[in-house]
Design an enzyme around this catalytic site. Structure first.
Site, PDB file in Angstrom:
ATOM      1  N   LYS A  28       0.820  -1.211   0.000  1.00  0.00           N
ATOM      2  CA  LYS A  28       0.000   0.000   0.000  1.00  0.00           C
ATOM      3  C   LYS A  28       0.853   1.261   0.000  1.00  0.00           C
ATOM      4  O   LYS A  28       0.462   2.285  -0.563  1.00  0.00           O
ATOM      5  CB  LYS A  28      -0.957  -0.012   1.194  1.00  0.00           C
ATOM      6  CG  LYS A  28      -2.056  -1.047   1.053  1.00  0.00           C
ATOM      7  CD  LYS A  28      -3.066  -0.970   2.189  1.00  0.00           C
ATOM      8  CE  LYS A  28      -4.186  -1.979   1.981  1.00  0.00           C
ATOM      9  NZ  LYS A  28      -5.194  -1.924   3.076  1.00  0.00           N
TER      10      LYS A  28
ATOM     11  N   LYS B 205     -12.139  -4.589  -5.776  1.00  0.00           N
ATOM     12  CA  LYS B 205     -12.964  -3.389  -5.941  1.00  0.00           C
ATOM     13  C   LYS B 205     -12.120  -2.150  -6.204  1.00  0.00           C
ATOM     14  O   LYS B 205     -12.648  -1.109  -6.564  1.00  0.00           O
ATOM     15  CB  LYS B 205     -13.855  -3.172  -4.707  1.00  0.00           C
ATOM     16  CG  LYS B 205     -13.124  -3.012  -3.382  1.00  0.00           C
ATOM     17  CD  LYS B 205     -14.147  -2.882  -2.252  1.00  0.00           C
ATOM     18  CE  LYS B 205     -13.466  -2.734  -0.901  1.00  0.00           C
ATOM     19  NZ  LYS B 205     -14.453  -2.577   0.187  1.00  0.00           N
TER      20      LYS B 205
ATOM     21  N   LYS C  41      -6.528 -11.522  -7.792  1.00  0.00           N
ATOM     22  CA  LYS C  41      -7.924 -11.575  -7.350  1.00  0.00           C
ATOM     23  C   LYS C  41      -8.750 -10.429  -7.926  1.00  0.00           C
ATOM     24  O   LYS C  41      -8.232  -9.339  -8.147  1.00  0.00           O
ATOM     25  CB  LYS C  41      -8.006 -11.485  -5.817  1.00  0.00           C
ATOM     26  CG  LYS C  41      -7.700 -12.767  -5.096  1.00  0.00           C
ATOM     27  CD  LYS C  41      -8.290 -12.827  -3.701  1.00  0.00           C
ATOM     28  CE  LYS C  41      -8.135 -11.560  -2.893  1.00  0.00           C
ATOM     29  NZ  LYS C  41      -8.701 -11.706  -1.529  1.00  0.00           N
TER      30      LYS C  41
END
Length: 333
Positions: free
Chosen positions: A115, A200, A197
């Site tokens: 991140k 969103k 994966k």
């Protein structure tokens, strides 16, 4: 709730739009767990603050996520569904646990590194101590089990380390949680890059099917899904795009991969994609209809959030008061 039941804790962040992967991989499987566990499901809005949010949009997403929990079939009377920020114990325990967590442990967190790379202009302290807040989420409710994917396993491990460290100093205060071992949800991969994966936060709008996508959008995204040039109907790792489509189809229809392969024997990829899109539309329509129905009854959702926040607070505060007494903080209440 049956106090003889073990406690299960989980939650989702209150940002972005939930994907088909979130539903098939988690939400769909949460529905029946209340028969076996005392379940707490948070809308994790405090965690979402590590990234700058637009306030009105952020509040709307949190409310929609709560609505989706209920629409998916998670009963707010059998389970505790609540906004993380509505229970101040989370933030208070997180500060205390920060004092029992080592810098080296946090620096090793893979998600912090990932991140930080993605948000290089906002590498804040909250991003660094994110696992400690997650630990407080879990430990406040004395959770026995936590459903985690591979990407969250490291966070559960540090939660266990913090709990064991605290217990070794102050006695049996926290339940040391275990990974949930039960029915595993479908692992849904990106339609555009089946090596990762479905997410969103994916920047490619064709990579993810969102829970509130309309039928035409779902069909378009499935038609554009990456497959391969082999033109062979098979369920194997060497054809990850087609394998992902079969995984989605099987999760929606409850068929096995072998049954799906036999069903589409002699078909082209286009026919597979069309069948997948119709299966997805079929499984999402009842959820979408229920979401729209709930959104019309604002007072009902307000009452659910208020009542469940009180239930969550009652449990969390019992743990927090015990922790504060153990570490020597003064409680005048």
């Amino acid at each position: 709730m049956n106090k003889d039941q073990k406690v299960l804790y989980s939650g989702m962040q209150a940002t972005g739009n939930l994907t088909l992967g979130n539903y098939l991989g988690a939400l769909k499987n949460w529905v029946g767990l209340a028969d076996e566990y005392e379940c707490y499901y948070g809308v994790m809005d405090l965690h979402s603050l590590t990234v700058r949010q637009k306030p009105a949009e952020f509040r709307a997403h949190a409310r929609e996520l709560m609505t989706i929990y209920i629409a998916a079939g998670i009963d707010p009377e059998k389970n505790v569904l609540y906004l993380q920020s509505s229970v101040p114990c989370h933030a208070e325990l997180a500060w205390i646990l920060n004092c029992f967590t080592y810098m080296g442990e946090l620096q090793r967190m893979t998600q912090f590194k990932d991140k930080s790379a993605r948000h290089a202009d906002n590498v804040n302290a909250g991003l660094f101590t994110y696992p400690v807040l997650m630990a407080s989420d879990i430990l406040l409710y004395q959770a026995d089990v936590v459903p985690v994917g591979k990407d969250q396993l490291q966070h559960l491990e540090i939660t266990r380390d913090i709990a064991q460290r605290f217990n070794s100093i102050y006695g049996d205060v926290f339940t040391v949680p275990e990974p949930y071992v039960g029915k595993i949800g479908a692992r849904v991969m990106s339609l555009q890059d089946p090596s990762k994966k479905m997410s969103k936060s994916d920047e490619n709008p064709n990579a993810s099917i969102y829970l509130m996508d309309d039928p035409d959008t779902i069909r378009r995204k499935c038609r554009r899904a990456i497959t391969d040039s082999e033109a062979t109907i098979a369920y194997r790792d060497e054809q990850p795009g087609l394998k992902n489509l079969f995984d989605i189809y099987c999760a929606c229809t409850e068929k096995t991969p072998d049954e799906a392969v036999r069903e589409f024997s002699g078909c082209g990829y286009g026919q597979v994609k069309e069948a997948v899109s119709e299966a997805v539309i079929g499984i999402l329509k009842p959820l979408q209809d229920r979401v729209r129905e709930l959104q019309k009854d604002r007072s009902y959702l307000d009452q659910v959030m208020k009542t469940n926040a009180e239930r969550a607070h009652d449990t969390a505060n019992r743990t927090l008061r015990k922790v504060k007494k153990k570490v020597g903080l003064t409680d005048i209440r």
